[in-house]
Design a protein around this motif. Structure first.
Motif, PDB file in Angstrom:
ATOM      1  N   ARG A  50      24.077 -45.775 -20.978  1.00 53.63           N
ATOM      2  CA  ARG A  50      23.642 -45.077 -22.195  1.00 53.63           C
ATOM      3  C   ARG A  50      24.260 -45.739 -23.423  1.00 53.63           C
ATOM      4  O   ARG A  50      25.480 -45.926 -23.496  1.00 53.63           O
ATOM      5  N   ILE A  72      20.036 -51.030 -18.886  1.00 52.78           N
ATOM      6  CA  ILE A  72      19.917 -49.756 -18.155  1.00 52.78           C
ATOM      7  C   ILE A  72      19.027 -49.929 -16.925  1.00 52.78           C
ATOM      8  O   ILE A  72      19.390 -49.566 -15.805  1.00 52.78           O
ATOM      9  N   GLU A  73      17.837 -50.502 -17.157  1.00 50.34           N
ATOM     10  CA  GLU A  73      16.878 -50.606 -16.053  1.00 50.34           C
ATOM     11  C   GLU A  73      17.300 -51.620 -14.996  1.00 50.34           C
ATOM     12  O   GLU A  73      17.023 -51.450 -13.810  1.00 50.34           O
ATOM     13  N   ALA A  76      19.679 -49.989 -12.618  1.00 51.82           N
ATOM     14  CA  ALA A  76      18.950 -49.187 -11.629  1.00 51.82           C
ATOM     15  C   ALA A  76      18.418 -50.086 -10.521  1.00 51.82           C
ATOM     16  O   ALA A  76      18.538 -49.759  -9.333  1.00 51.82           O
ATOM     17  N   PHE A  84      20.894 -36.569 -13.165  1.00 57.16           N
ATOM     18  CA  PHE A  84      21.212 -35.980 -14.468  1.00 57.16           C
ATOM     19  C   PHE A  84      21.658 -34.523 -14.346  1.00 57.16           C
ATOM     20  O   PHE A  84      21.105 -33.756 -13.562  1.00 57.16           O
ATOM     21  N   VAL A  88      15.456 -34.643 -17.907  1.00 58.90           N
ATOM     22  CA  VAL A  88      14.628 -34.595 -19.116  1.00 58.90           C
ATOM     23  C   VAL A  88      13.184 -34.237 -18.759  1.00 58.90           C
ATOM     24  O   VAL A  88      12.624 -34.753 -17.795  1.00 58.90           O
ATOM     25  N   ILE A  90       9.347 -34.547 -19.305  1.00 58.46           N
ATOM     26  CA  ILE A  90       8.448 -35.550 -19.896  1.00 58.46           C
ATOM     27  C   ILE A  90       7.003 -35.096 -19.709  1.00 58.46           C
ATOM     28  O   ILE A  90       6.365 -35.420 -18.720  1.00 58.46           O
ATOM     29  N   PHE A  98       5.182 -41.727 -12.466  1.00 60.30           N
ATOM     30  CA  PHE A  98       6.573 -42.057 -12.801  1.00 60.30           C
ATOM     31  C   PHE A  98       7.237 -42.807 -11.641  1.00 60.30           C
ATOM     32  O   PHE A  98       7.783 -43.900 -11.806  1.00 60.30           O
TER      33      PHE A  98
ATOM     34  N   GLU B 295      14.194 -40.457 -27.480  1.00 57.83           N
ATOM     35  CA  GLU B 295      15.218 -41.353 -26.921  1.00 57.83           C
ATOM     36  C   GLU B 295      15.713 -40.893 -25.548  1.00 57.83           C
ATOM     37  O   GLU B 295      15.962 -41.707 -24.669  1.00 57.83           O
ATOM     38  N   SER B 296      15.872 -39.578 -25.385  1.00 61.58           N
ATOM     39  CA  SER B 296      16.420 -39.111 -24.108  1.00 61.58           C
ATOM     40  C   SER B 296      15.415 -39.327 -22.977  1.00 61.58           C
ATOM     41  O   SER B 296      15.780 -39.647 -21.851  1.00 61.58           O
ATOM     42  N   ALA B 297      14.121 -39.200 -23.301  1.00 59.52           N
ATOM     43  CA  ALA B 297      13.094 -39.460 -22.286  1.00 59.52           C
ATOM     44  C   ALA B 297      13.053 -40.948 -21.937  1.00 59.52           C
ATOM     45  O   ALA B 297      12.932 -41.320 -20.767  1.00 59.52           O
ATOM     46  N   PHE B 299      15.586 -43.030 -22.086  1.00 59.86           N
ATOM     47  CA  PHE B 299      16.771 -43.305 -21.271  1.00 59.86           C
ATOM     48  C   PHE B 299      16.543 -42.868 -19.829  1.00 59.86           C
ATOM     49  O   PHE B 299      16.823 -43.607 -18.877  1.00 59.86           O
ATOM     50  N   TYR B 300      15.985 -41.673 -19.679  1.00 54.99           N
ATOM     51  CA  TYR B 300      15.734 -41.131 -18.335  1.00 54.99           C
ATOM     52  C   TYR B 300      14.841 -42.076 -17.531  1.00 54.99           C
ATOM     53  O   TYR B 300      15.137 -42.418 -16.388  1.00 54.99           O
ATOM     54  N   LEU B 301      13.758 -42.522 -18.143  1.00 54.45           N
ATOM     55  CA  LEU B 301      12.826 -43.425 -17.448  1.00 54.45           C
ATOM     56  C   LEU B 301      13.509 -44.747 -17.098  1.00 54.45           C
ATOM     57  O   LEU B 301      13.325 -45.296 -16.012  1.00 54.45           O
ATOM     58  N   ARG B 302      14.315 -45.230 -18.019  1.00 53.43           N
ATOM     59  CA  ARG B 302      14.960 -46.531 -17.783  1.00 53.43           C
ATOM     60  C   ARG B 302      16.010 -46.458 -16.682  1.00 53.43           C
ATOM     61  O   ARG B 302      16.206 -47.433 -15.957  1.00 53.43           O
ATOM     62  N   THR B 303      16.683 -45.305 -16.543  1.00 56.60           N
ATOM     63  CA  THR B 303      17.677 -45.195 -15.466  1.00 56.60           C
ATOM     64  C   THR B 303      17.018 -45.237 -14.093  1.00 56.60           C
ATOM     65  O   THR B 303      17.697 -45.312 -13.075  1.00 56.60           O
TER      66      THR B 303
END
Lengths: 245, 369
Positions: A50, A72-73, A76, A84, A88, A90, A98, B295-297, B299-303
């Motif tokens: 982050r 970040i990616e 992973a 988390f 989040v 979406i 996804f 931004e938080s979405a 980040f979530y997708l990228r993790t």
């Protein structure tokens, strides 16, 4: 697998991690406990990459590579998964879309062709069973309108789909009733293998009744102040956090 | 010349306006079904289109591009009607066309109206559309705007709705220099129902304006406006949504939403919601948002291993799909989903592989000689 040495990290002007050390090896389950605001979630975020957290000192090595060299990616795809605390929502992105994107992007990173659609669908069905989710999941938007329990089950489902080497589960037990807790914990246990490792971050001992840790670490004021086996968690439950201060 | 629409399984009756001329020869598979009457019309002289149009430009003959579609009472037109308004002249062309649609009592029609240009010069297209929905009738009207980066489109749509009629009006703005769309919707009896939606995907210096006037003149009407936009580069969008609720229009339900994502600092959106309400027993709401990507979405997708670019595309697509998912014709919906994905990936959607194509050599000869 994961070696953290003397890690310092800040958000804005505020220093949160203050010289943290941790060693996680394949096949191990670690629990990190500690009072609110000691930097447990920050640690998870820093490992995931982050951007709002800035690492000021120290090193993190993952499978022999400098973790901070990766985006970040890429982290992973290298095999790190973060569960988390607050997944989040979406709207408009279906779980199937996804996960298919994520699985195929990770495969691309490893030089593999995209997974054939039928194989992917079969995998979705199989992995949903790990956390007792129904097959209606695929078409739903990511976390949108999910109950607290469903969100956390969905995190473990994603972990099952992506088969990481290292999973860091941030407060996976928060907001769960006892049945959901059991399902989520059993899911984590089913995914345990000799070649992967799990770090669970939790406030409460009760999760550790289901996920038995090899090591329990107590974190306080930005670093790990005590490490022991599962009995340490019980001792903590009995004496409270004041005892470690 | 063969006209052919690439939308799979759309199976529509095709009407073609080619360089401003209603091209009857181009109609394939099309003998109007029973209850559908299409007649060329000579409209009253219309005011000159907005914008600066010099007089030495070529104009399409005013009397050739106009027609009237009338659906007899109690006629369910099964296949959609597709109107393709296409320009492929080598020189800039000004087109003014007028059409009138009357959907008879208890009847229903789906109309897909595509504005296309295959040339790369500054055309001006003025569409004047008047629609009448008789009682208990339904019209699904989808307008796809995909003209070249030098051209201007002015679309003026006026709708009159009788009791228990239902209008769906969608506008998809995919490309063009300046795209103006004015819609006036009048509820002239009780229990009228209108879903007015739009999606604009703009980049470079493109400009889009939506001006909507929704007149709830009678009681028990329901309207829902949803306009969403994604703006890149120095694109500009204007949204003016005016809901009017007359004193006697009790039990009105009117919703309006305009949501925008700006991808750069230079992109610009101005949104003006306006509610004018004289009745006291109504449910009206409006909302407007202008923001950046969540931004938080991201980040979530990228993790999960999804690249930043892919993650952004996924989020933009989800944002856009909020409108597209309401398209009731499955083949059109799938087609739109596909071109929107490609548009969001930065692809330039050209006409040849887009809505419609005809014999390639004919295009090449005419356009690129």
């Amino acid at each position: 697998m994961l070696t953290i040495k003397n890690l310092y990290a800040s958000i804005g002007e505020k220093e949160i991690l203050k010289g943290l050390d941790l060693q996680v090896n394949a096949g191990e389950v670690h629990a990190i406990m500690g009072p609110n605001g000691t930097g447990k979630s920050t640690l998870a975020s820093v490992i995931a990459g982050r951007e709002k957290y800035v690492v000021t000192q120290g090193s993190v090595t993952f499978c022999g590579k400098n973790l901070f060299d990766f985006s970040i990616e890429e982290r992973a795809s290298e095999g790190i998964f973060m569960g988390f605390q607050y997944p989040v929502e979406i709207p408009g992105v279906s779980i199937a879309n996804f996960m298919r994107t994520a699985v195929n992007e990770q495969r691309k990173y490893r030089g593999l062709d995209p997974m054939p659609i039928f194989e992917f669908q079969a995998m979705m069905e199989e992995k949903q069973k790990v956390v007792e989710l129904t097959d209606k999941l695929a078409g739903r938007s990511v976390n949108e309108g999910f109950s607290g329990g469903e969100k956390k089950k969905n995190e473990i489902f994603q972990m099952a789909m992506l088969e990481p080497k290292l999973a860091i589960l941030d407060e996976t037990d928060s907001g769960l009733d006892i049945d959901a807790l059991r399902i989520v914990a059993n899911g984590v246990n089913k995914l345990k293998r000799p070649d992967n490792a799990t770090v669970v971050i939790t406030h409460y001992q009760r999760l550790l009744d289901y996920i038995i840790p090899d090591f329990v670490h107590i974190m306080y004021d930005g670093k790990i102040v005590k490490t022991g086996d599962k009995s340490l968690a019980l001792e903590l439950e009995e004496k409270g956090y004041d005892w470690i201060k | 010349m063969k006209f052919h629409c690439k939308i799979k399984n759309l199976n529509a009756y095709l009407l073609v306006l080619h360089n401003g001329i209603f091209d009857q020869k181009s109609i394939r598979h099309f003998a109007p079904p029973k209850g559908v009457e299409i007649t060329p019309t000579i409209p009253p002289p219309c005011p000159p289109p907005a914008g600066d149009i010099s007089t030495d430009r070529i104009s399409a003959p005013a009397e050739t591009g106009n027609f009237r579609i009338e659906i007899a009472p109690n006629t369910i037109v099964e296949k959609p009607l597709q109107l393709i308004n296409i320009i492929d002249t080598a020189e800039p062309l000004d087109v003014i066309h007028t059409f009138e649609i009357v959907v008879g009592q208890g009847s229903s029609l789906s109309l897909i109206h595509c504005d296309e240009s295959l040339n790369q010069v500054e055309n001006t297209i003025q569409s004047n559309i008047s629609i009448q929905l008789k009682s208990h009738s339904t019209l699904h009207y989808y307008n796809l705007q995909n003209i070249n980066n030098h051209s201007t489109l002015n679309n003026e749509t006026v709708v009159k709705q009788h009791e228990h009629s239902h209008l769906t009006s969608h506008t998809y703005t995919l490309n063009g220099k300046i795209l103006n769309k004015h819609q006036t919707i009048d509820f002239s009896e009780e229990f009228a129902n209108a879903d007015v939606q739009g999606l604009y995907l703009l980049d470079k210096n493109q400009e889009c304006l939506h001006r909507i006037r929704l007149n709830h003149n009678f009681s028990n009407g329901r309207s829902n406006q949803l306009f969403k936009g994604i703006l890149d580069d120095s694109a500009k969008a204007f949204f003016e949504g005016h809901i009017f609720v007359a004193k006697d229009a009790q039990k009105t339900e009117a919703i309006q939403n305009n949501k925008n994502i700006l991808l750069t600092d230079k992109a610009n959106v101005q949104t003006h919601p306006f509610l004018e309400i004289y009745a006291d027993d109504v449910k009206c709401s409006h909302g407007a948002t202008i923001g950046q990507m969540d931004e938080s979405a991201l980040f979530y997708l990228r993790t999960r291993g999804i690249s930043e670019k892919q993650a952004k595309t996924l989020l933009m697509y989800a944002f856009a799909n909020d409108v597209v998912r309401n398209v009731h014709l499955e083949s059109l919906r799938e087609y739109l989903e596909n071109i929107i994905k490609r548009r969001l990936n930065g692809e330039n959607i050209t006409c040849e592989d887009c809505v419609f194509s005809y014999e390639k050599h004919a295009i090449n000869k005419k356009t690129y000689k």
